[in-house]
Write a protein that holds these residues in place. Structure first.
Motif, PDB file in Angstrom:
ATOM      1  N   SER A 143       3.904  -6.664  30.241  1.00 12.04           N
ATOM      2  CA  SER A 143       3.982  -7.500  30.850  1.00 12.04           C
ATOM      3  C   SER A 143       5.259  -7.784  31.813  1.00 12.04           C
ATOM      4  O   SER A 143       6.162  -7.404  31.901  1.00 12.04           O
ATOM      5  N   THR A 144       4.177  -7.297  32.989  1.00 11.58           N
ATOM      6  CA  THR A 144       5.158  -7.396  34.132  1.00 11.58           C
ATOM      7  C   THR A 144       3.807  -7.395  35.191  1.00 11.58           C
ATOM      8  O   THR A 144       3.329  -7.226  36.463  1.00 11.58           O
ATOM      9  N   ARG A 145       3.356  -8.783  34.769  1.00  6.50           N
ATOM     10  CA  ARG A 145       2.613 -10.040  35.317  1.00  6.50           C
ATOM     11  C   ARG A 145       3.213 -10.456  36.804  1.00  6.50           C
ATOM     12  O   ARG A 145       2.304 -10.151  37.716  1.00  6.50           O
ATOM     13  N   GLU A 146       4.052 -10.297  37.046  1.00  5.90           N
ATOM     14  CA  GLU A 146       4.794 -10.921  38.816  1.00  5.90           C
ATOM     15  C   GLU A 146       4.359  -9.157  39.735  1.00  5.90           C
ATOM     16  O   GLU A 146       3.322  -9.996  40.426  1.00  5.90           O
ATOM     17  N   GLU A 147       4.846  -8.108  39.265  1.00  3.92           N
ATOM     18  CA  GLU A 147       4.311  -7.404  40.079  1.00  3.92           C
ATOM     19  C   GLU A 147       2.906  -6.919  40.363  1.00  3.92           C
ATOM     20  O   GLU A 147       2.378  -6.560  41.294  1.00  3.92           O
ATOM     21  N   ALA A 148       2.400  -7.299  39.133  1.00  9.00           N
ATOM     22  CA  ALA A 148       0.759  -6.445  38.639  1.00  9.00           C
ATOM     23  C   ALA A 148       0.111  -7.712  40.275  1.00  9.00           C
ATOM     24  O   ALA A 148      -0.852  -7.402  40.543  1.00  9.00           O
ATOM     25  N   ARG A 149       0.602  -8.929  39.839  1.00  7.69           N
ATOM     26  CA  ARG A 149      -0.251  -9.962  41.009  1.00  7.69           C
ATOM     27  C   ARG A 149       0.276  -9.684  42.056  1.00  7.69           C
ATOM     28  O   ARG A 149      -0.390  -9.722  42.982  1.00  7.69           O
ATOM     29  N   ALA A 150       1.739  -9.025  42.258  1.00  6.75           N
ATOM     30  CA  ALA A 150       1.568  -8.716  43.882  1.00  6.75           C
ATOM     31  C   ALA A 150       0.478  -7.687  44.217  1.00  6.75           C
ATOM     32  O   ALA A 150      -0.422  -7.815  45.507  1.00  6.75           O
ATOM     33  N   SER A 151       0.536  -6.577  43.028  1.00  2.00           N
ATOM     34  CA  SER A 151      -0.474  -5.903  43.982  1.00  2.00           C
ATOM     35  C   SER A 151      -2.040  -5.681  44.229  1.00  2.00           C
ATOM     36  O   SER A 151      -2.231  -5.533  45.061  1.00  2.00           O
ATOM     37  N   SER A 152      -2.467  -7.030  42.988  1.00  2.19           N
ATOM     38  CA  SER A 152      -3.651  -7.679  43.007  1.00  2.19           C
ATOM     39  C   SER A 152      -4.020  -7.834  44.057  1.00  2.19           C
ATOM     40  O   SER A 152      -4.978  -8.068  45.097  1.00  2.19           O
ATOM     41  N   ASN A 153      -3.277  -8.828  44.372  1.00  2.00           N
ATOM     42  CA  ASN A 153      -3.679  -9.847  45.491  1.00  2.00           C
ATOM     43  C   ASN A 153      -2.457  -9.011  46.835  1.00  2.00           C
ATOM     44  O   ASN A 153      -4.126  -9.258  47.723  1.00  2.00           O
ATOM     45  N   ALA A 154      -2.682  -8.575  46.828  1.00  2.00           N
ATOM     46  CA  ALA A 154      -2.305  -7.176  48.187  1.00  2.00           C
ATOM     47  C   ALA A 154      -3.717  -6.803  48.691  1.00  2.00           C
ATOM     48  O   ALA A 154      -4.290  -6.495  49.627  1.00  2.00           O
ATOM     49  N   PHE A 155      -4.216  -6.007  47.380  1.00  2.00           N
ATOM     50  CA  PHE A 155      -5.407  -5.268  47.667  1.00  2.00           C
ATOM     51  C   PHE A 155      -6.970  -6.376  47.994  1.00  2.00           C
ATOM     52  O   PHE A 155      -7.591  -6.221  48.575  1.00  2.00           O
ATOM     53  N   THR A 156      -6.703  -7.568  47.026  1.00  2.00           N
ATOM     54  CA  THR A 156      -7.496  -8.320  47.155  1.00  2.00           C
ATOM     55  C   THR A 156      -7.728  -9.193  48.737  1.00  2.00           C
ATOM     56  O   THR A 156      -8.700  -9.435  49.276  1.00  2.00           O
TER      57      THR A 156
END
Length: 298
Positions: A143-156
């Motif tokens: 349930s840390t979707r926002e932080e996870a999405r920020a990391s995954s978007n940066a990698f992508t």
């Protein structure tokens, strides 16, 4: 049972499951948690990095040896390594989620782990896109979707920038030396083969049937790669010798040797399917660009 009691029972059941979280892991199995994970055991170094990237570093209560990044991970209690797990210690940590490396953890202990009744997420990203997806899925379980999405978007984003810059560059044939004795490499069924292609390279042993084939020296000489790459313990300076690649120095007719295209990259940046792979990819792309520049001099 009265209608009122039956309704209350059904309502209570629905309410209890309304916030359940379900994702599909890398084995294709559904992993369901009744509530976000609060106590997580990580059974692979790359898993620890992914959990931190997903915003769950503070929730890791146990990890295996070599879980050393980021720095905070070095203080997490150890529960074994990829060969042997301390199952009693894992039980004592009362985890509500265990994340394992599907092909890296000891198979004989998987049944015992599953017998604990704790939800298990199998992690083994095989493609660059899988890394971002893994971060998002772990973020859902935590349930840390926002932080996870920020990391995954940066990698992508980082990978997309490298692909746009290098993927259309002239091809460079590459031999990736995983190990020197016995001599081993990787076929196309792994994420680093995709990194080679991203940088405009061609894995000369991509078609091998075995995922980690053992080779003869003669096979590499016959492939005559333009560049040879291996992993090193830490960053390698251009003027630093590479002991793992010294065996090739005698074969001066091989293109990679003749042109000095023997490259080493920090193993943690290229052997772990984590966001840091973008850094390893950037280094490989620069190395292959050096190989292209040396063509004009030979």
């Amino acid at each position: 049972m009265s209608l009122r009691n039956a309704f209350a029972l059904v309502f209570g059941f629905v309410a209890a499951h309304a916030h359940a979280i379900t994702v599909t892991d890398d084995s294709g199995a559904a992993v369901t948690l009744a509530k976000p994970a609060e106590r997580v055991v990580s059974l692979a170094p790359h898993v620890t990095e992914l959990l931190f990237a997903a915003g769950g570093g503070a929730r890791i209560v146990g990890a295996v040896t070599y879980s050393d990044y980021p720095k905070q991970a070095q203080t997490i209690p150890r529960v074994g390594d990829n060969r042997a797990l301390d199952l009693e210690r894992i039980v004592a940590l009362h985890p509500d989620l265990i994340v394992v490396w599907r092909h890296g953890n000891a198979a004989r202990q998987m049944d015992r782990l599953q017998a604990l009744g704790v939800p298990i997420y199998f992690s083994e990203p095989k493609h660059l896109d899988d890394i971002a997806t893994s971060i998002d899925k772990l973020g859902a379980l935590l349930s840390t979707r926002e932080e996870a999405r920020a990391s995954s978007n940066a990698f992508t984003r980082d990978i997309a920038q490298l692909r746009a810059r290098y993927a259309e560059r002239p091809r460079v044939s590459v031999f990736y030396q995983v190990w020197d004795d016995p001599l081993m490499t990787l076929n196309r069924d792994n994420v680093f083969d995709e990194v080679i292609g991203l940088c405009g390279g061609v894995n000369v042993f991509a078609a091998e049937k075995t995922r980690v084939p053992t080779l003869s020296t003669e096979a590499v000489l016959a492939a005559n790669p333009e560049a040879i790459v291996t992993s090193t313990p830490g960053a390698t300076k251009p003027d630093r010798p590479l002991p793992a690649l010294e065996r090739w120095q005698r074969w001066t007719s091989m293109t990679a040797v003749a042109r000095g295209n023997l490259f080493g990259i920090d193993g943690d940046l290229i052997n772990r399917p984590t966001p840091r792979l973008a850094l390893g990819a950037a280094q490989l792309c620069r190395d292959l660009e050096i190989a292209r520049e040396r063509r004009a001099k030979n």
